[in-house]
Design an enzyme around this catalytic site. Sequence first.
Site, PDB file in Angstrom:
ATOM      1  N   SER A 174     -21.051 -80.169 -53.600  1.00 12.27           N
ATOM      2  CA  SER A 174     -22.281 -80.731 -53.038  1.00 12.27           C
ATOM      3  C   SER A 174     -21.993 -81.651 -51.860  1.00 12.27           C
ATOM      4  CB  SER A 174     -23.025 -81.536 -54.108  1.00 12.27           C
ATOM      5  OG  SER A 174     -23.212 -80.765 -55.255  1.00 12.27           O
TER       6      SER A 174
HETATM    7  N1  SAH Z   1     -20.435 -80.828 -58.630  1.00 10.98           N
HETATM    8  C1  SAH Z   1     -19.556 -79.781 -58.228  1.00 10.98           C
HETATM    9  C2  SAH Z   1     -20.279 -78.656 -57.566  1.00 10.98           C
HETATM   10  C3  SAH Z   1     -21.128 -77.920 -58.507  1.00 10.98           C
HETATM   11  S1  SAH Z   1     -21.697 -76.378 -57.898  1.00 10.98           S
HETATM   12  C4  SAH Z   1     -18.476 -80.325 -57.309  1.00 10.98           C
HETATM   13  O1  SAH Z   1     -18.362 -81.535 -57.153  1.00 10.98           O
HETATM   14  O2  SAH Z   1     -17.714 -79.524 -56.751  1.00 10.98           O
HETATM   15  C5  SAH Z   1     -22.366 -75.788 -59.397  1.00 10.98           C
HETATM   16  C6  SAH Z   1     -21.349 -75.274 -60.382  1.00 10.98           C
HETATM   17  O3  SAH Z   1     -22.057 -74.974 -61.567  1.00 10.98           O
HETATM   18  C7  SAH Z   1     -20.673 -73.993 -59.930  1.00 10.98           C
HETATM   19  O4  SAH Z   1     -19.289 -74.167 -59.954  1.00 10.98           O
HETATM   20  C8  SAH Z   1     -21.125 -72.965 -60.966  1.00 10.98           C
HETATM   21  O5  SAH Z   1     -20.132 -72.006 -61.286  1.00 10.98           O
HETATM   22  C9  SAH Z   1     -21.439 -73.851 -62.161  1.00 10.98           C
HETATM   23  N2  SAH Z   1     -22.359 -73.283 -63.157  1.00 10.98           N
HETATM   24  C10 SAH Z   1     -23.431 -72.473 -62.963  1.00 10.98           C
HETATM   25  N3  SAH Z   1     -24.019 -72.203 -64.138  1.00 10.98           N
HETATM   26  C11 SAH Z   1     -23.301 -72.838 -65.104  1.00 10.98           C
HETATM   27  C12 SAH Z   1     -23.397 -72.924 -66.521  1.00 10.98           C
HETATM   28  N4  SAH Z   1     -24.346 -72.291 -67.217  1.00 10.98           N
HETATM   29  N5  SAH Z   1     -22.493 -73.691 -67.187  1.00 10.98           N
HETATM   30  C13 SAH Z   1     -21.507 -74.345 -66.519  1.00 10.98           C
HETATM   31  N6  SAH Z   1     -21.360 -74.283 -65.178  1.00 10.98           N
HETATM   32  C14 SAH Z   1     -22.245 -73.552 -64.484  1.00 10.98           C
END
Ligand code: SAH
Length: 250
Positions: free
Chosen positions: A91
Amino acid sequence: MREFWQSFAALAGVVCAFAAVGVVAQPGQNDPFAAQRTAMVEEQIRGRGIEEPRLLNALRTVPRHEFVPDSLRDDAYGDEPVQIGSGQTVSQPYLVALMADLLELDGDEKLLEIGTGSGYTTAVLARLARRVYSIEIIDDLAERAQGVLDDLGYGNVEVRVGDGYRGWPEEAPFDGILVAAAPAEVPPPLIEQLKVNGILVAPVGGPLQDLVVIRKTPEGLERRQVDVVRFVPMVGRAQEDPEGENPNFP
Ligand code: SAH
């Protein structure tokens, strides 16, 4: 004897070299990104009204460039998300700061994060709370994030591969929950796993989402919307049972 000391010195040099490799660029005077990080905090975070000193300090300290692919390090401190592989992004710094700020952390919390991604947000939270449990559904990302966090010495973090919809019941309840992938509605298990007086922050809906803050009070849930954001959708069960209505869903 002289030879002994020479080889001892050589050996010590080798040991030091190994030690230096083990400590991955903890930010210091030689960190080439220190100036960019300071500018990021001043312009993107303080400049938009976030003042909490512990949070600003965490953002000044966590080396965001370590969490992005090598080829994108120069973009790590820009005012936007950065690609981290597997079609995901870390993000924008301001959103990480805003969500962490909304959790109102004082240092003693046990936190749950859904969507570890690169591990950057996990590291910021780890500097602000006692312990962070983080779930990532893509195993390559979870593995890389855990590796970077370990290399940087974040010992108060645990990453696991799984569907965050179900939370982490073995470690519940949590003082705070940060959700970084957007469900159509907040998964009921996450609300259940929040302590009374705990706070949950999540993007809800889509494709643009409401950034929602839920506080669990002894009387029930207080819910407010603070911003409009764009996160990746929460995949897995959140998409199969989008309203979280069927308690018997397998
Ligand atoms: N906060 C993170 C970025 C998150 S992007 C950072 O600092 O880099 C959102 C993430 O959520 C992605 O990696 C995606 O694979 C994950 N995601 C999506 N659905 C999910 C689920 N049901 N359970 C766990 N992770 C999930």
